[in-house]
Design an enzyme around this catalytic site. Structure first.
Site, PDB file in Angstrom:
ATOM      1  N   ILE A  71       1.814  -5.673 -11.026  1.00 13.20           N
ATOM      2  CA  ILE A  71       1.898  -4.546 -11.957  1.00 13.20           C
ATOM      3  C   ILE A  71       3.572  -3.320 -11.447  1.00 13.20           C
ATOM      4  O   ILE A  71       3.911  -3.507 -12.933  1.00 13.20           O
ATOM      5  CB  ILE A  71       1.295  -2.954 -11.190  1.00 13.20           C
ATOM      6  CG1 ILE A  71      -0.355  -3.975 -11.359  1.00 13.20           C
ATOM      7  CG2 ILE A  71       1.485  -1.665 -11.954  1.00 13.20           C
ATOM      8  CD1 ILE A  71      -1.151  -2.375 -10.593  1.00 13.20           C
ATOM      9  N   GLU A  72       3.517  -4.389 -10.863  1.00 12.69           N
ATOM     10  CA  GLU A  72       5.869  -4.057 -10.736  1.00 12.69           C
ATOM     11  C   GLU A  72       6.369  -4.061 -12.332  1.00 12.69           C
ATOM     12  O   GLU A  72       7.600  -4.250 -12.467  1.00 12.69           O
ATOM     13  CB  GLU A  72       6.110  -4.044  -9.116  1.00 12.69           C
ATOM     14  CG  GLU A  72       6.038  -2.880  -8.268  1.00 12.69           C
ATOM     15  CD  GLU A  72       6.925  -3.267  -6.942  1.00 12.69           C
ATOM     16  OE1 GLU A  72       6.660  -4.624  -6.839  1.00 12.69           O
ATOM     17  OE2 GLU A  72       6.523  -2.005  -5.954  1.00 12.69           O
ATOM     18  N   PRO A  79      11.009 -13.058  -0.625  1.00 12.91           N
ATOM     19  CA  PRO A  79      10.414 -14.190   0.393  1.00 12.91           C
ATOM     20  C   PRO A  79       9.676 -12.321   0.677  1.00 12.91           C
ATOM     21  O   PRO A  79      10.122 -11.441   0.675  1.00 12.91           O
ATOM     22  CB  PRO A  79      11.035 -14.491   1.473  1.00 12.91           C
ATOM     23  CG  PRO A  79      12.065 -14.802   0.553  1.00 12.91           C
ATOM     24  CD  PRO A  79      12.212 -14.287  -0.218  1.00 12.91           C
ATOM     25  N   GLY A 115      13.391  -2.868  -0.331  1.00  9.38           N
ATOM     26  CA  GLY A 115      13.382  -1.821  -1.014  1.00  9.38           C
ATOM     27  C   GLY A 115      13.794  -1.942  -2.406  1.00  9.38           C
ATOM     28  O   GLY A 115      13.821  -0.538  -3.120  1.00  9.38           O
ATOM     29  N   GLU A 116      13.912  -3.179  -2.895  1.00 16.23           N
ATOM     30  CA  GLU A 116      14.384  -3.572  -4.418  1.00 16.23           C
ATOM     31  C   GLU A 116      13.619  -4.026  -5.456  1.00 16.23           C
ATOM     32  O   GLU A 116      14.474  -4.696  -6.527  1.00 16.23           O
ATOM     33  CB  GLU A 116      16.444  -3.843  -3.991  1.00 16.23           C
ATOM     34  CG  GLU A 116      17.412  -3.288  -3.466  1.00 16.23           C
ATOM     35  CD  GLU A 116      18.399  -3.702  -3.142  1.00 16.23           C
ATOM     36  OE1 GLU A 116      19.711  -3.136  -3.210  1.00 16.23           O
ATOM     37  OE2 GLU A 116      18.248  -4.666  -3.053  1.00 16.23           O
ATOM     38  N   GLU A 119       0.502  -1.659   0.109  1.00 17.95           N
ATOM     39  CA  GLU A 119       0.339   0.147   0.243  1.00 17.95           C
ATOM     40  C   GLU A 119       1.319   1.438   0.185  1.00 17.95           C
ATOM     41  O   GLU A 119       0.097   2.394  -0.483  1.00 17.95           O
ATOM     42  CB  GLU A 119      -0.978   0.269   1.535  1.00 17.95           C
ATOM     43  CG  GLU A 119      -2.300  -1.022   1.392  1.00 17.95           C
ATOM     44  CD  GLU A 119      -1.526  -2.207   1.451  1.00 17.95           C
ATOM     45  OE1 GLU A 119      -2.190  -3.353   1.831  1.00 17.95           O
ATOM     46  OE2 GLU A 119      -0.262  -2.544   2.191  1.00 17.95           O
TER      47      GLU A 119
END
Length: 429
Positions: free
Chosen positions: A343-344, A272, A316-317, A63
């Site tokens: 979507i990424e 994970p 964050g990668e 989110e």
């Protein structure tokens, strides 16, 4: 019903806090800012205390990433306001810090547990002009308290599965009161909108998914390119956002095929969903005869040829992992967990494999399959067969990747539609 709901919260609070502390043994972030979770907050910095807050609640990592284009648009459109970004998970807060930590107009904190007294303290402290809830975060006491303090509530990027609708109807009195207390709803799809109306939502509009408006950060694409250079020419299958139970299925299937020539050079990257499981997944791979290597221990060296599994143990990668792979499997879908965000992967033009359980993202998944951007697989063996087929057929894989990129571009624009929905609420605040 709401009084009973509140009583349950208070009775459960000792166990809730104990569970929070225990979870903090593996994730230290859960032992930080604990007072915020019960409604106590430090004094605001002077530069923020003088501004009105536009409050965005993004419960966890997904989110928070989805909120990025919306928060950027709010900061740009309303320069006199500040953003209050709240979370429930430590990883969500860490993601928000990575995305917005350098912005002097973004204040982060944990949202208190959903009791009227705690939420009331929160609202009196920050005095937000607007509450924007991301995706599925409908908290009954929060919405009622916002009504009492005259804070309009918008649910945006909203989705509601059939399963969640059935669950909500079991507590129809409680959920209908909460849904009717929202000023507006921006749903991802027409199906989501219909289900939200059934739950009692008013002023429901279809705005699409703001996740399509997330732009892959160039810095992460560079990280992915550097990692790919360290891997070399080996084919790479990414298993992204895997959930507990799925890694074992994947690793067992890879172990069974370890002598198959088609898998001789394959590097499987497993990321994970929850960081507390990084150690477990690395140990599991080793126990099954699949030599692992953790991303954080790679440094600048090449990935050794004997390594079969690269564990993505960095936060964050995700865009970097998507950019370096040849084929992406999206976790949470081999077992009945509802799937994760596709979507990424589409945003960086990667072909996607998805398991049978995608009820959290059903509409987008079916649209992507119809567009040729994704392929449904039935189980882990079918997933590996499909991955190897694509890895061995360059033209088919590249065509699927192009369809993925096209699919992402065609669905952009939800942020602008959401901003149009919020503008009247902000103007009247």
């Amino acid at each position: 019903m709401r009084l009973l709901y509140s009583a349950v919260w208070w009775l459960a609070m000792p166990m809730v806090l104990l569970r929070l502390w225990r979870r903090g043994s593996k994730e230290p972030g859960y032992r930080q800012h604990v007072l915020e979770r019960i409604g106590f907050y430090p004094r605001l910095a002077p530069e923020l205390a003088s501004r009105k807050f536009l409050w965005v609640h993004a419960v966890s990592v997904g989110e928070t990433r989805a909120a990025e284009p919306l928060i950027a648009a709010l900061l740009d459109a309303y320069p006199q306001h500040a953003i209050l970004l709240t979370h429930m998970t430590a990883t969500g807060r860490a993601t928000g810090q990575a995305l917005f930590g350098k912005s002097p107009r973004v204040q982060q904190c944990f949202l208190p547990y959903d009791t009227g007294w705690m939420v009331g303290r929160f609202l009196r402290h920050f005095k937000p002009a607007l509450c924007v809830l991301m995706e599925t975060e409908v908290w009954p006491n929060l919405i009622v308290q916002c009504g009492q303090y005259r804070v309009p509530v918008a649910l945006v990027n909203a989705r509601l599965s059939e399963r969640s609708l059935r669950r909500g109807k079991r507590f129809s009195t409680l959920m209908t009161e909460a849904a009717s207390g929202m000023s507006c709803v921006g749903a991802q799809t027409e199906a989501d909108a219909g289900r939200l109306r059934q739950l009692g939502g008013n002023n429901v509009h279809v705005t699409g998914s703001v996740k399509f408006d997330v732009t892959p950060p160039p810095a992460l694409l560079e990280v992915g390119s550097a990692l790919r250079a360290q891997i070399g020419k080996r084919p790479v299958l990414l298993c992204a956002s895997t959930r507990e139970g799925e890694e074992e299925l994947i690793l067992n299937a890879l172990s069974r095929r370890s002598h198959d020539p088609a898998y001789a050079d394959l590097l499987t990257v497993i990321v994970p969903r929850h960081p507390q499981r990084f150690d477990e997944v690395a140990d599991m791979a080793a126990s099954k005869g699949l030599p692992p290597l953790r991303r954080t221990r790679l440094g600048s060296s090449e990935v050794p040829a004997e390594v079969k599994v690269l564990v993505g143990d960095s936060m964050g990668e995700m865009f970097a992992y998507y950019s370096l792979c040849d084929v992406a499997f999206i976790g949470g879908s081999l077992l009945p967990m509802g799937g994760q965000n596709l979507i990424e992967a589409f945003a960086v033009g990667k072909p996607v494999l998805i398991g049978p359980h995608t009820f959290n993202f059903s509409a987008i998944t079916e649209q992507a399959i119809a567009a040729g951007a994704a392929q449904r697989v039935t189980d882990v063996d079918n997933m590996l067969d499909a991955a190897v087929h694509l890895l061995e057929n360059d033209q088919e894989r590249q065509a699927m990747g192009e369809q993925a990129g096209n699919f992402a571009r065609q669905h952009r624009g939800a942020t602008a539609r959401t901003m149009a929905l919020l503008q009247p609420l902000i103007s009247s605040a």
